[in-house]
Design a protein around this motif. Structure first.
Motif, PDB file in Angstrom:
ATOM      1  N   LEU A   1      83.402  -2.040 -11.491  1.00 50.17           N
ATOM      2  CA  LEU A   1      83.565  -1.811 -10.250  1.00 50.17           C
ATOM      3  C   LEU A   1      84.563  -1.047 -10.018  1.00 50.17           C
ATOM      4  CD1 LEU A   1      82.131  -4.995  -8.376  1.00 50.17           C
ATOM      5  CD2 LEU A   1      80.983  -3.029  -9.131  1.00 50.17           C
TER       6      LEU A   1
ATOM      7  N   PHE B   1      81.620  -4.533  -2.941  1.00 52.09           N
ATOM      8  CA  PHE B   1      82.287  -5.493  -4.224  1.00 52.09           C
ATOM      9  C   PHE B   1      81.465  -6.791  -4.004  1.00 52.09           C
ATOM     10  CE2 PHE B   1      86.134  -2.805  -4.475  1.00 52.09           C
ATOM     11  CZ  PHE B   1      86.315  -2.689  -5.756  1.00 52.09           C
TER      12      PHE B   1
ATOM     13  N   LEU C   1      87.499  -4.971 -12.326  1.00 53.31           N
ATOM     14  CA  LEU C   1      87.614  -4.662 -10.897  1.00 53.31           C
ATOM     15  C   LEU C   1      88.982  -3.436 -10.855  1.00 53.31           C
ATOM     16  CD1 LEU C   1      87.226  -8.220  -9.566  1.00 53.31           C
ATOM     17  CD2 LEU C   1      85.507  -6.432  -9.601  1.00 53.31           C
TER      18      LEU C   1
ATOM     19  N   LEU D   1      91.631  -6.971 -14.298  1.00 47.98           N
ATOM     20  CA  LEU D   1      91.971  -6.381 -12.762  1.00 47.98           C
ATOM     21  C   LEU D   1      93.063  -5.317 -12.998  1.00 47.98           C
ATOM     22  CD1 LEU D   1      91.634  -9.994 -12.621  1.00 47.98           C
ATOM     23  CD2 LEU D   1      91.414  -8.989 -10.261  1.00 47.98           C
TER      24      LEU D   1
END
Length: 476
Positions: free
Chosen positions: A224, A262, A287, A329
């Motif tokens: 994502l 999300f 992410l 992340l």
């Protein structure tokens, strides 16, 4: 002018020392004196304190101090410890700090980590923080944990500390079946840390702990990424997507998701895994977005979504129970810049003069919480069994910005390069190499190393998975 030259030479010397401290093959050299400090709250038993001192000696720490103080006094004691090291004037190979108190009294331990990171004698050197619970019935019992760690280090001197902790955690999980035991490990180490009485570049170490995840089933990845307003983000998406394909992951990519998307995509990902007919071995979620100091991720619509909520979604996946779940992340975690960051537009010689004294202050830290039952959390209950087998890899330390440029981020690009080079190596060892690679690229700008946390690993991942770069736009 003489002062300027002296200062310049000192900076160069310290940078060289920090480089040398990693020795060969990305391993720390701990040939210099090792120092240890135990901070114990008044209720800690004398037997536990004595055992802790014995473990320090077993691990080769020549200087072992023990101070009894209230939890409120821990920071003052640590400041005095730091001042003693700096006043000594010599090099320090490694520092080990054990904090023993009730678990709910150690919620602000990250402040103590930052305090020791200011110690000049420890720039570029590994700093280990061990949080032990003194609560009755703690799992694991402090004495048992320390005895197991000391005994294993004596029998496996070539193993890195991460390997040793993995094995100790695995044993503890087996002995406390059904107790929902969930330790937490946070690391920004840039190389392997071996405390055994062997040279770090001696014979190749034995293989790590024998228990490994079974990765014979399906592998799934969800990427994502917000690319709008994030220069170079598309290069990260392409690099990470290619890596996932090469490693056999069935990959789902969604670009420019809103905050609500999300959450929706995570829910759909979980449902697809639960509906899969065969076994699922591993899940990877990347992410990539702007971020905030409280762990928020910003969607393409500028709205916020808490990271913990997304992790909780995947933790409820029945198909992944007992299976590794990896989160990458690429986002800011605050607005702070680590020590020594300066404008990249300056000429190279001015950047060199303004370079950090050594490595960034957030690097070279291993933070181990053996019992986190009482720690604060904005997300899932730490001792929930659904929180096991999770590895979270951040592009920056807590409170700091992450960087990227038009070519992508140093974190993602380095991670892809490292995993492609050695796709069958141990995951945690590869993450230390990623941290080393990020700092190596960013040394001139004083950027932070990569940072990873494992809210449990009952056995080590046998497959790799896991924003630095020229400081153009940051992720804040």
């Amino acid at each position: 002018m003489a002062f300027l030259v002296a200062g310049t030479l000192q900076v160069a010397s310290q940078v060289a020392d920090a480089q040398e401290s990693l020795g060969r093959k990305g391993k720390y050299s701990v040939k210099d004196p090792r120092v240890a400090l135990a901070l114990c709250s008044p209720e800690v038993s004398a037997s536990t304190a004595a055992l802790l001192e014995g473990v320090f000696q077993t691990l080769g720490f020549e200087s072992c101090q023990r101070q009894e103080a209230s939890v409120q006094g821990f920071r003052g004691e640590l400041t005095r410890f730091q001042e003693q090291l700096d006043a000594h004037g010599g090099s320090v190979g490694c520092a080990f700090v054990a904090l023993v108190a009730r678990p709910w009294q150690l919620r602000q331990s990250q402040q103590l980590v930052r305090e020791l990171s200011r110690c000049k004698a420890l720039w570029g050197r590994p700093k280990v923080f061990l949080l032990l619970s003194s609560a009755p019935g703690a799992v694991p019992e402090p004495g048992a944990f320390l005895a197991s760690l000391g005994e294993l280090c004596g029998r496996r001197p070539h193993w890195s500390l991460l390997q040793l902790l993995t094995e100790v955690f695995s044993r503890t999980a087996e002995e406390s079946a059904g107790a929902a035991y969930c330790p937490v490990l946070r690391s920004s180490l840039r190389g392997a840390l071996c405390l055994g009485n062997v040279e770090p570049w001696g014979p190749e170490p034995e293989p790590g702990p024998s228990a490994q995840y079974d990765l014979s089933g399906a592998r799934a990845a969800l990427l994502l990424a917000v690319t709008q307003g994030r220069l170079g983000a598309q290069h990260d998406v392409e690099a990470l997507g290619g890596l996932c394909q090469a490693l056999g992951f069935e990959t789902t990519l969604r670009t420019d998701p809103t905050a609500q998307t999300f959450q929706e995509e995570m829910a759909q990902f979980r449902k697809r895994l639960d509906a899969h007919r065969g076994p699922v071995s591993c899940a990877l979620v990347a992410l990539m977005a702007h971020g905030g100091p409280q762990g928020q991720l910003l969607g393409a619509d500028g709205q916020e979504r808490q990271l913990e909520v997304l992790v909780q979604e995947l933790s409820h996946c029945g198909a992944l129970r007992g299976r590794p779940k990896i989160f990458l992340l690429q986002a800011c975690r605050g607005g702070h810049r680590d020590a020594g960051v300066g404008p990249a537009a300056l000429p190279w010689f001015r950047r060199w003069l303004r370079a950090p004294p050594a490595t960034p202050s957030q690097a070279d830290v291993l933070h181990v919480c053996t019992d986190v039952q009482g720690r604060s959390s904005r997300g899932p209950t730490p001792r929930s069994p659904n929180q096991a087998d999770v590895l979270m890899v951040y592009a920056a330390a807590e409170g700091c910005v992450a960087y990227r440029d038009k070519k992508g981020s140093d974190f993602i690009q380095t991670l892809v390069e490292v995993l492609r080079a050695d796709p069958k190596a141990d995951l945690l060892e590869l993450m230390t190499e990623v941290s080393w690679g990020v700092v190596g690229v960013a040394w001139g700008e004083g950027l932070d190393s990569a940072f990873f946390s494992a809210p449990v690993f009952c056995s080590p991942p046998s497959h790799p998975f896991a924003e630095g770069g020229s400081p153009l736009p940051s992720e804040t």
